[in-house]
Scaffold this motif. Structure first.
Motif, mmCIF file in Angstrom:
data_model
loop_
_atom_site.group_PDB
_atom_site.id
_atom_site.type_symbol
_atom_site.label_atom_id
_atom_site.label_comp_id
_atom_site.label_asym_id
_atom_site.label_seq_id
_atom_site.Cartn_x
_atom_site.Cartn_y
_atom_site.Cartn_z
ATOM 1 N N MET A 284 13.869 -4.158 -1.586
ATOM 2 C CA MET A 284 12.830 -5.023 -1.044
ATOM 3 C C MET A 284 13.077 -5.336 0.436
ATOM 4 O O MET A 284 12.135 -5.371 1.241
ATOM 5 C CB MET A 284 12.740 -6.324 -1.837
ATOM 6 N N ALA A 285 14.327 -5.539 0.805
ATOM 7 C CA ALA A 285 14.642 -5.825 2.204
ATOM 8 C C ALA A 285 14.257 -4.637 3.090
ATOM 9 O O ALA A 285 13.678 -4.808 4.170
ATOM 10 C CB ALA A 285 16.124 -6.143 2.358
ATOM 11 N N ALA A 286 14.558 -3.432 2.615
ATOM 12 C CA ALA A 286 14.203 -2.237 3.372
ATOM 13 C C ALA A 286 12.686 -2.087 3.466
ATOM 14 O O ALA A 286 12.149 -1.707 4.514
ATOM 15 C CB ALA A 286 14.821 -1.001 2.723
ATOM 16 N N GLN A 287 12.007 -2.398 2.373
ATOM 17 C CA GLN A 287 10.549 -2.263 2.360
ATOM 18 C C GLN A 287 9.897 -3.267 3.316
ATOM 19 O O GLN A 287 8.992 -2.920 4.080
ATOM 20 C CB GLN A 287 10.012 -2.468 0.948
ATOM 21 N N LEU A 288 10.347 -4.487 3.290
ATOM 22 C CA LEU A 288 9.775 -5.500 4.171
ATOM 23 C C LEU A 288 10.090 -5.200 5.638
ATOM 24 O O LEU A 288 9.250 -5.394 6.512
ATOM 25 C CB LEU A 288 10.285 -6.884 3.765
ATOM 26 N N ALA B 210 7.235 12.953 -7.314
ATOM 27 C CA ALA B 210 6.088 12.116 -6.957
ATOM 28 C C ALA B 210 6.372 11.301 -5.705
ATOM 29 O O ALA B 210 5.494 11.114 -4.852
ATOM 30 C CB ALA B 210 5.728 11.190 -8.124
ATOM 31 N N VAL B 211 7.605 10.821 -5.579
ATOM 32 C CA VAL B 211 7.984 10.062 -4.376
ATOM 33 C C VAL B 211 7.900 10.968 -3.148
ATOM 34 O O VAL B 211 7.365 10.569 -2.105
ATOM 35 C CB VAL B 211 9.400 9.478 -4.529
ATOM 36 N N THR B 212 8.407 12.180 -3.267
ATOM 37 C CA THR B 212 8.330 13.128 -2.147
ATOM 38 C C THR B 212 6.882 13.385 -1.757
ATOM 39 O O THR B 212 6.529 13.400 -0.575
ATOM 40 C CB THR B 212 9.012 14.455 -2.530
ATOM 41 N N ALA B 213 6.028 13.566 -2.777
ATOM 42 C CA ALA B 213 4.604 13.810 -2.519
ATOM 43 C C ALA B 213 3.959 12.595 -1.847
ATOM 44 O O ALA B 213 3.122 12.743 -0.950
ATOM 45 C CB ALA B 213 3.886 14.151 -3.820
ATOM 46 N N ARG B 214 4.334 11.389 -2.285
ATOM 47 C CA ARG B 214 3.778 10.181 -1.678
ATOM 48 C C ARG B 214 4.224 10.053 -0.224
ATOM 49 O O ARG B 214 3.433 9.668 0.644
ATOM 50 C CB ARG B 214 4.179 8.941 -2.474
ATOM 51 N N PRO C 28 0.828 -1.213 0.000
ATOM 52 C CA PRO C 28 0.000 0.000 0.000
ATOM 53 C C PRO C 28 0.861 1.261 0.000
ATOM 54 O O PRO C 28 1.924 1.303 0.643
ATOM 55 C CB PRO C 28 -0.804 -0.117 1.295
ATOM 56 N N GLY C 29 0.392 2.279 -0.712
ATOM 57 C CA GLY C 29 1.182 3.493 -0.896
ATOM 58 C C GLY C 29 1.668 4.122 0.389
ATOM 59 O O GLY C 29 2.830 4.545 0.487
ATOM 60 N N PHE C 30 0.798 4.206 1.418
ATOM 61 C CA PHE C 30 1.243 4.886 2.642
ATOM 62 C C PHE C 30 2.129 4.016 3.519
ATOM 63 O O PHE C 30 2.562 4.452 4.584
ATOM 64 C CB PHE C 30 0.057 5.437 3.465
ATOM 65 N N PHE C 31 2.424 2.785 3.096
ATOM 66 C CA PHE C 31 3.399 1.938 3.791
ATOM 67 C C PHE C 31 4.712 1.821 3.009
ATOM 68 O O PHE C 31 5.614 1.102 3.428
ATOM 69 C CB PHE C 31 2.847 0.524 3.988
ATOM 70 N N GLN C 32 4.817 2.497 1.877
ATOM 71 C CA GLN C 32 5.985 2.329 1.020
ATOM 72 C C GLN C 32 7.184 3.144 1.504
ATOM 73 O O GLN C 32 7.028 4.247 2.025
ATOM 74 C CB GLN C 32 5.645 2.731 -0.417
ATOM 75 N N THR C 33 8.376 2.576 1.301
ATOM 76 C CA THR C 33 9.613 3.323 1.539
ATOM 77 C C THR C 33 9.909 4.168 0.310
ATOM 78 O O THR C 33 9.387 3.896 -0.793
ATOM 79 C CB THR C 33 10.788 2.366 1.774
ATOM 80 N N PRO C 34 10.765 5.187 0.424
ATOM 81 C CA PRO C 34 11.125 5.982 -0.752
ATOM 82 C C PRO C 34 11.723 5.134 -1.882
ATOM 83 O O PRO C 34 11.420 5.345 -3.056
ATOM 84 C CB PRO C 34 12.138 6.984 -0.206
ATOM 85 N N GLY C 35 12.554 4.153 -1.524
ATOM 86 C CA GLY C 35 13.178 3.316 -2.551
ATOM 87 C C GLY C 35 12.165 2.473 -3.296
ATOM 88 O O GLY C 35 12.216 2.363 -4.528
#
Length: 284
Positions: A190-194, A153-157, A124-131
């Motif tokens: 992916m490791a950072a995101q998880l 767009a990443v900054t805005a997200r 989900p977008g609000f759980f995403q890391t910048p990478g």
């Protein structure tokens, strides 16, 4: 069976076209006379009356004035805008890039108190890391051929994602286990995101459920959707963003969410699925 969102949007447009035709007939004027009064071609009147061409706000005002019922224009314009917003192609939403689309959702996110989110394909977008967001938005921009404003767009997200830590918001989120395995970006991304998922699921405002591959299920994987305060649903398909506000349709998505909630893993079981996905990543 309920009709599709795109067909309901077309039905709404056709209802507006019928109303415009009735206004002309009630005024006792021909399509040709209406065209003369509006200073456009007779074929344009025909296209509007047969729902072939959606009228603009200016078209509706001119039509209403020509029929002597200018006072009805505002209601028709509102109905026309609602029909137009039910089913909007991504190419239209993203024609100026991705940043503006991220920013446009901020007011709705800030005013919503209870989110129900189901994702079958990405985090989900609000759980995403910048990478992770950068890798995902880059692939979207490339696929759709939008202007390259991914960094903005990443900054805005990320700014929009502050709602998970600020204000009185609650998040009930379900993701398919496949989301943990789909490789968006490098193994490091992916490791950072998880790892970030493990952090956000500890927030008091967040309930994160993972639907395991092995879960016995009556509900099949669905398209990604978000329910805002039980009043509206945003559904994401490959070609379009769909907005549902009809109570029976919102109730259908809430029912689907409830069914999927029953088979999801939470707490330690969910954390185990996430750590297993991390362990499956190739070593750096």
């Amino acid at each position: 069976m309920s009709s599709s969102p795109s067909s309901r949007a077309q039905e709404a447009r056709e209802a507006i076209a019928v109303r415009l035709r009735e206004m002309r007939l009630d005024a006792g004027i021909t399509a040709r006379e209406l065209a003369v009064r509006c200073a456009w071609s007779e074929s344009k009147s025909s296209r509007i009356e047969h729902a072939k061409t959606p009228p603009s706000d200016a078209d509706i005002r001119a039509w209403s004035t020509a029929c002597g019922v200018a006072g009805q224009a505002d209601d028709l314009i509102a109905a026309n805008r609602q029909a137009d917003s039910m089913y909007v192609q991504w190419k239209r939403l993203q024609r100026t890039g991705l940043r503006r689309l991220q920013e446009s959702g901020v007011p709705l996110y800030e005013q919503t108190r209870q989110f129900h989110v189901y994702c079958s394909n990405v985090v989900p977008g609000f759980f995403q890391t910048p990478g992770y967001a950068a890798a995902l938005l880059t692939s979207i921009a490339k696929f759709r051929g939008t202007p390259d404003d991914v960094a903005d767009a990443v900054t805005a997200r990320m700014n929009r994602s502050r709602v998970i830590r600020e204000g009185d918001h609650r998040f009930a989120v379900l993701v398919e286990e496949a989301v943990l395995r789909y490789r968006i970006g490098s193994p490091e991304v992916m490791a950072a995101q998880l790892g970030h998922l493990l952090s956000v699921m500890a927030l008091p405002s967040v309930s994160l459920g993972i639907i395991p591959f092995t879960a016995p299920r009556d509900s099949w994987p669905l398209e990604t959707f978000t329910i805002f305060d039980g009043q509206r649903v945003h559904v994401e398909t490959l070609s379009a963003a769909i907005k549902e506000t009809q109570p029976s349709d919102v109730a259908l998505y809430l029912k689907a969410f409830g069914n999927l909630h029953e088979i999801a893993a939470y707490g330690a079981d969910a954390r185990s699925l996430i750590t297993s996905a991390i362990d499956m990543l190739p070593a750096a």
